[in-house]
Design a protein around this motif. Structure first.
Motif, PDB file in Angstrom:
ATOM      1  N   VAL A 477       1.020  -0.948   0.043  1.00 52.68           N
ATOM      2  CA  VAL A 477       0.037  -0.076  -0.065  1.00 52.68           C
ATOM      3  C   VAL A 477       0.906   1.403   0.206  1.00 52.68           C
ATOM      4  CG1 VAL A 477      -1.478   1.572   1.421  1.00 52.68           C
ATOM      5  CG2 VAL A 477      -2.012  -1.128   1.206  1.00 52.68           C
ATOM      6  N   ASP A 478       0.623   2.064  -0.864  1.00 59.84           N
ATOM      7  CA  ASP A 478       1.342   3.404  -1.036  1.00 59.84           C
ATOM      8  C   ASP A 478       0.617   4.616  -1.506  1.00 59.84           C
ATOM      9  OD1 ASP A 478       3.629   4.723  -0.603  1.00 59.84           O
ATOM     10  OD2 ASP A 478       4.555   3.992  -2.457  1.00 59.84           O
ATOM     11  N   GLU A 479       1.056   5.676  -1.611  1.00 59.05           N
ATOM     12  CA  GLU A 479       0.342   6.829  -2.099  1.00 59.05           C
ATOM     13  C   GLU A 479      -1.080   7.020  -1.535  1.00 59.05           C
ATOM     14  OE1 GLU A 479       0.306   7.166  -6.204  1.00 59.05           O
ATOM     15  OE2 GLU A 479       2.471   6.666  -6.679  1.00 59.05           O
ATOM     16  N   VAL A 480      -1.239   7.035  -0.166  1.00 63.69           N
ATOM     17  CA  VAL A 480      -2.510   7.189   0.362  1.00 63.69           C
ATOM     18  C   VAL A 480      -2.824   8.548   0.290  1.00 63.69           C
ATOM     19  CG1 VAL A 480      -3.535   6.658   2.754  1.00 63.69           C
ATOM     20  CG2 VAL A 480      -1.527   5.300   2.073  1.00 63.69           C
ATOM     21  N   PHE A 491      -5.550   4.571  -2.226  1.00 63.63           N
ATOM     22  CA  PHE A 491      -4.182   4.298  -2.273  1.00 63.63           C
ATOM     23  C   PHE A 491      -3.913   3.368  -3.368  1.00 63.63           C
ATOM     24  CE2 PHE A 491      -6.493   0.927  -0.076  1.00 63.63           C
ATOM     25  CZ  PHE A 491      -6.205  -0.318  -0.504  1.00 63.63           C
ATOM     26  N   GLN A 492      -2.410   3.409  -3.806  1.00 58.11           N
ATOM     27  CA  GLN A 492      -1.979   2.604  -4.769  1.00 58.11           C
ATOM     28  C   GLN A 492      -1.522   1.282  -4.371  1.00 58.11           C
ATOM     29  OE1 GLN A 492       2.113   3.036  -6.068  1.00 58.11           O
ATOM     30  NE2 GLN A 492       1.540   3.520  -8.361  1.00 58.11           N
ATOM     31  N   GLY A 499       3.730  -6.906 -10.191  1.00 58.85           N
ATOM     32  CA  GLY A 499       4.136  -6.305 -11.103  1.00 58.85           C
ATOM     33  C   GLY A 499       2.974  -5.152 -11.793  1.00 58.85           C
ATOM     34  N   ILE A 500       1.841  -5.194 -11.222  1.00 59.35           N
ATOM     35  CA  ILE A 500       0.614  -4.347 -11.688  1.00 59.35           C
ATOM     36  C   ILE A 500       0.313  -3.351 -10.471  1.00 59.35           C
ATOM     37  CG2 ILE A 500      -1.747  -4.293 -12.574  1.00 59.35           C
ATOM     38  CD1 ILE A 500      -1.237  -6.985 -13.860  1.00 59.35           C
ATOM     39  N   PHE A 501       0.229  -2.217 -10.647  1.00 57.98           N
ATOM     40  CA  PHE A 501      -0.104  -1.218  -9.575  1.00 57.98           C
ATOM     41  C   PHE A 501      -1.410  -0.509 -10.100  1.00 57.98           C
ATOM     42  CE2 PHE A 501       4.146  -2.068  -8.486  1.00 57.98           C
ATOM     43  CZ  PHE A 501       4.415  -1.996  -7.422  1.00 57.98           C
ATOM     44  N   GLU A 502      -2.608  -0.750  -9.270  1.00 56.02           N
ATOM     45  CA  GLU A 502      -3.772  -0.103  -9.595  1.00 56.02           C
ATOM     46  C   GLU A 502      -4.162   0.686  -8.359  1.00 56.02           C
ATOM     47  OE1 GLU A 502      -5.017  -0.469 -12.541  1.00 56.02           O
ATOM     48  OE2 GLU A 502      -4.709  -2.262 -13.263  1.00 56.02           O
ATOM     49  N   ILE A 503      -5.298   1.477  -8.560  1.00 57.94           N
ATOM     50  CA  ILE A 503      -5.900   2.525  -7.514  1.00 57.94           C
ATOM     51  C   ILE A 503      -6.797   1.705  -6.648  1.00 57.94           C
ATOM     52  CG2 ILE A 503      -6.495   4.683  -6.776  1.00 57.94           C
ATOM     53  CD1 ILE A 503      -3.722   4.424  -8.271  1.00 57.94           C
ATOM     54  N   THR A 517      -9.371   1.207 -10.566  1.00 59.43           N
ATOM     55  CA  THR A 517      -8.793   1.085 -11.935  1.00 59.43           C
ATOM     56  C   THR A 517      -8.519  -0.355 -12.429  1.00 59.43           C
ATOM     57  OG1 THR A 517      -6.488   1.421 -11.175  1.00 59.43           O
ATOM     58  CG2 THR A 517      -7.917   3.358 -11.687  1.00 59.43           C
ATOM     59  N   HIS A 518      -8.385  -0.682 -13.535  1.00 59.57           N
ATOM     60  CA  HIS A 518      -8.051  -1.928 -14.270  1.00 59.57           C
ATOM     61  C   HIS A 518      -7.277  -1.721 -15.689  1.00 59.57           C
ATOM     62  CE1 HIS A 518     -11.341  -4.340 -11.990  1.00 59.57           C
ATOM     63  NE2 HIS A 518     -11.629  -3.093 -11.749  1.00 59.57           N
TER      64      HIS A 518
END
Length: 835
Positions: A477-480, A491-492, A499-503, A517-518
């Motif tokens: 979990v990041d970018e809160v 969060f991101q 290897g896949i970062f979504e919101i 997001t997808h």
């Protein structure tokens, strides 16, 4: 069995496929299942929906040219004040300068450059709001501006050349700011500005006292002039003291903090009545820093440049914390003694091992550790955070040895630190995932912590002394972002695949995590002012970052805003890499890797393929992901290699980012050991699963990748027939403190770790072809690193190595001619030794 699943992205020109047992659609319930990190059966294959000329040759000259030919992607995107426009920066063509662009959501194209005369009206990205969010204050070019979020009008408060910082709205509605070590408050209704506090780095002036000694007393008694001057001095001092006390128009008396100190951090309470100041001894480079000569200069003469000190010269940095009453100037030191572990000998076992190796006995003792405020760059929300009315404050602290991180509140009346959370790590505390803040109108703090192996959200109830975990699972979990109502975290995360970062979002109270997001790549976000939409920066393996927008509803339609990549780049035959979880023979989790295959790859071809393994830099960095890589030149070079019949693999060895704390700290006290074990595993896997001739494999990498190239060639001779080490570390005792001491401690404490981890101690193992590529004005990894290793190889009478020097390049190459020369040499190394 592997089933490829393709998720279409509207107008994005790219699709991504991932492996699973059933097709995954945007509405699939599978989107909320536990993460599949660690499942060795999962493979992602990126594919392209665009038409390309598969016969077009990829040339080295084009790859290493000025990267403007690829396009100039949007950077640092943010919303306009009213949510009708987006703003972002773009590199100026042919220049390293950036221009600010603005684009209306209702218009097409990539927006227009903001005129220089209007930049101040749009520089509010990092501004601060007042209590009802009707005003937003920000700094542009050293001056302060206030934006009305009702009308969009901008008011300029200052016009001078003094540096300003720490803008904040006070609880009474005034706006405060810092200039130098002076703090001011502005009444926005009438413009009245007052100084709240002036911090002086000197001792308080001594008042007029009785004669200091017998000679002074004699001079006063004997000489009338002395008696008169002394009386005048006393009267002047008394008058000034009464004036200061009785006349409210005067600025407050300075607060004297003492000589031989510097301010490391300072924070003013929103109530305007208190400050917290962290003081430290002055930090200077001169005295124990190095000089780096520059040979190519405008003057034609050798010029010396000051460069950083080495970890071997490191000295502990300690902050003394003071709580200051602004009205009285009273200073009270905040002791660290209330923090759990503040005096532990956390390196006891390390020191015992090193002492024993020298034939000595280490005697452990408890003593105060060097502790200070977490650096601001590592704490995105701030490191000293007050609640809204200034009645409470929390600090993020860390030990200088970086084995502990504390979140502590301050008993403002008792002037005492109260520990709310301790994160201890036998290896080191991560530089990432240190965000924390207050929940509005409450006695609760939210924070990120890696205590469960992965970075997750927690909420601490200060009044009750309880902590609850909000998110959990094998993902980061990041970018809160906390919404205005303070009931939802955005969060991101890499929840579905490492290897896949979504919101995502989750209720503050806890509950189901919703995937919003997808896009199936790397996606970051900014929440719109009305919190109804997400401004997305998204990239895929073959698509550099572009901007998109969607509502905050899960799986909502995505609209693409920018198209900044050139047709020339899009038309090139870039191969789509697989992302493969290569099983590890040492740990349970796999080694995620990008794999590039030649056109018309034949897994059953009689003649097995030659291969190249790329080793990323930084150590703690993720590159085997589904987004656009910062190693874009290397990506293009790998594409050229596939055209020449090579298989290419790019791995995230242990120590890389994206896979949790245990993967990150596997290199503690043994840099180069687990990573080389992972290199052995991926080479064997390529031979078994991608028809690679394991006797014809080469490797290369820069910085940390150069270091690992050495470690592989020196400690596993024959694993690679050739290796190129670019801007490489050869002896960690000569690298910087902040990075190295976390992983290897200090040389004086743990020389065992340095000798175990430094290639220069293993140079006698070189048997295969080696290219050393060394920039001469590298202020990060010194040119001396390569020089010392070359001398060692000469003394060992090694023959199969060569050195290329680059006189004008720093750690990150800039000149296209340097890039081209370097990669031509790497390519030749592989062609000569692997074909």
């Amino acid at each position: 069995m592997k089933t490829k699943i393709t998720i279409a992205i509207a107008a994005a020109l790219m699709t991504v496929a991932c492996a699973g047992s059933e097709p995954l659609s945007q509405g699939s319930a599978h989107a909320n299942t536990p993460s599949s990190q660690g499942l060795a059966s999962e493979t992602i294959t990126t594919t392209s929906a665009r038409q390309v000329n598969t016969e077009a040759p990829i040339t080295m000259t084009q790859i290493m040219a000025d990267p403007d030919w690829l396009g100039r992607s949007p950077e640092s995107a943010y919303w306009s004040w009213d949510g009708r426009h987006v703003l972002f920066d773009r590199k100026r063509e042919g220049s390293p300068q950036r221009d600010r662009f603005i684009r209306a959501l209702t218009e097409g194209g990539n927006g227009a450059v903001v005129a220089l005369s209007e930049l101040h009206q749009h520089a509010y990205a990092n501004g601060v709001f007042n209590a009802d969010r009707s005003l937003k204050a920000y700094i542009f070019e050293r001056n302060i501006f206030v934006l009305s979020t009702d009308t969009g009008s901008v008011m300029q408060l200052t016009r001078d050349s003094a540096n300003k910082s720490d803008v904040q709205f006070l609880a009474d509605g005034r706006l405060s700011y810092r200039s130098g070590n002076d703090f001011y408050a502005v009444n926005l209704a009438n413009g009245f500005t007052e100084q709240l506090a002036s911090l002086q780095m000197q001792d308080a002036p001594k008042p007029v006292k009785d004669p200091a000694d017998i000679l002074m007393q004699e001079e006063i008694d004997l000489i009338e002039y002395n008696r008169v001057q002394r009386r005048i001095q006393l009267e002047r001092h008394e008058d000034q003291e009464r004036l200061q006390q009785e006349n409210p128009s005067l600025a407050p008396k300075p607060i004297y903090l003492g000589r031989n100190q510097q301010i490391a951090e300072v924070s003013l309470s929103p109530a305007g009545d208190r400050m917290i100041v962290a003081l430290t001894e002055p930090q200077t480079w001169r005295g124990d820093s190095d000089l780096m000569p520059r040979y190519v200069t405008e003057t034609g003469r050798i010029e010396n440049q000051d460069v950083r000190r080495r970890v071997a010269d490191a000295k502990p940095v300690h902050h003394t914390l003071w709580l200051i009453d602004i009205a009285t100037g009273e200073k009270t030191e905040l002791s660290y003694a209330s923090l759990p572990g503040w005096d532990e000998d956390v390196l006891r076992s390390v020191r015992e091992e090193n002492y024993a190796a020298r034939g000595d006995t280490y005697v452990s003792e408890r003593k105060a550790r060097a502790i200070g405020v977490m650096p601001r760059w590592s704490a995105p929300e701030g490191n000293i955070i007050w609640n809204q009315d200034g009645s409470a404050v929390a600090l993020m602290l860390r030990a200088w040895d970086n084995k502990d991180r504390w979140i502590a509140t301050v008993d403002l009346e008792g002037a005492r630190l109260n520990s709310q959370h301790r994160l201890h790590d036998e290896a080191w505390i991560n530089r990432d995932f240190n965000a924390f803040n207050w929940l509005p109108n409450s006695q609760q703090l939210w924070f990120l912590s890696e205590e469960s192996n992965y970075s997750h959200l927690y909420v601490r109830d200060v009044a009750r002394g309880t902590t609850r975990q909000v998110t959990s699972g094998r993902y980061l979990v990041d970018e809160v972002t906390l919404n205005h109502a303070a009931d939802t975290f955005y969060f991101q995360a890499n929840k579905e695949h490492p290897g896949i970062f979504e919101i995502y979002r989750v209720p503050v109270a806890g509950g189901q995590v919703e995937r919003l997001t997808h896009l199936e790549g790397i996606t970051s976000y900014v929440l719109s002012p009305d919190e109804s939409r997400l401004l997305l920066t998204h990239s895929s393996a073959l698509q550099p970052p572009e901007l998109y927008v969607q509502t905050t509803e899960p799986g909502a339609t995505v609209t693409r805003l920018t198209e900044t990549v050139t047709d020339e780049f899009l038309a090139m035959p870039w191969p789509a890499p697989e992302i493969v979880p290569v099983p590890s023979s040492h740990v349970d989790d796999p080694i995620y890797s990008r794999v590039y295959l030649p056109d018309n790859f034949d897994p059953n071809r009689a003649e097995a393929y030659p291969a190249v393994v790329f080793i990323h830099g930084a150590g703690y960095l993720q590159n085997a992901h589904a987004g656009w890589s910062n190693y874009f030149r290397e990506f293009m070079f790998h594409s050229k290699l596939t055209q020449q019949g090579y298989v290419v693999l790019d791995l995230d060895f242990r120590g890389s980012a994206g896979y949790g704390r245990d993967w990150r700290t596997a290199v503690y006290r043994q840099m180069g050991t687990p990573e080389v074990e992972d290199l052995v595993d991926v080479v064997a896997w390529m031979g078994e699963h991608r028809n690679v001739d394991v006797e014809r494999v080469g490797t290369y990498g820069g910085s940390y990748g150069g270091f690992l190239t050495f470690m592989a060639l020196f400690n596993e001779p024959g694993l690679f027939k050739a290796g190129a080490a670019l801007r490489p570390v050869t002896d960690w005792a000569h690298y910087n403190t902040g990075y190295t001491s976390n992983i290897l401690n200090l040389p004086q404490d743990d020389m065992i770790a340095y000798r175990r981890s430094s290639p220069i101690y293993f140079a006698e193992g070189l048997e295969d072809a080696l290219l050393i590529s060394a920039p001469m004005v590298d202020a990060n990894v010194f040119f001396q690193d390569s020089v010392r290793l070359v001398q060692r190889l000469i003394e060992l009478e090694k023959e199969n190595f060569e050195t290329a020097i680059f006189p004008v390049e720093d750690h990150g190459f800039v000149q296209p001619s340097s890039w081209l020369d370097q990669y031509r040499r790497i390519y030749k190394l592989f062609e000569d030794n692997l074909k």
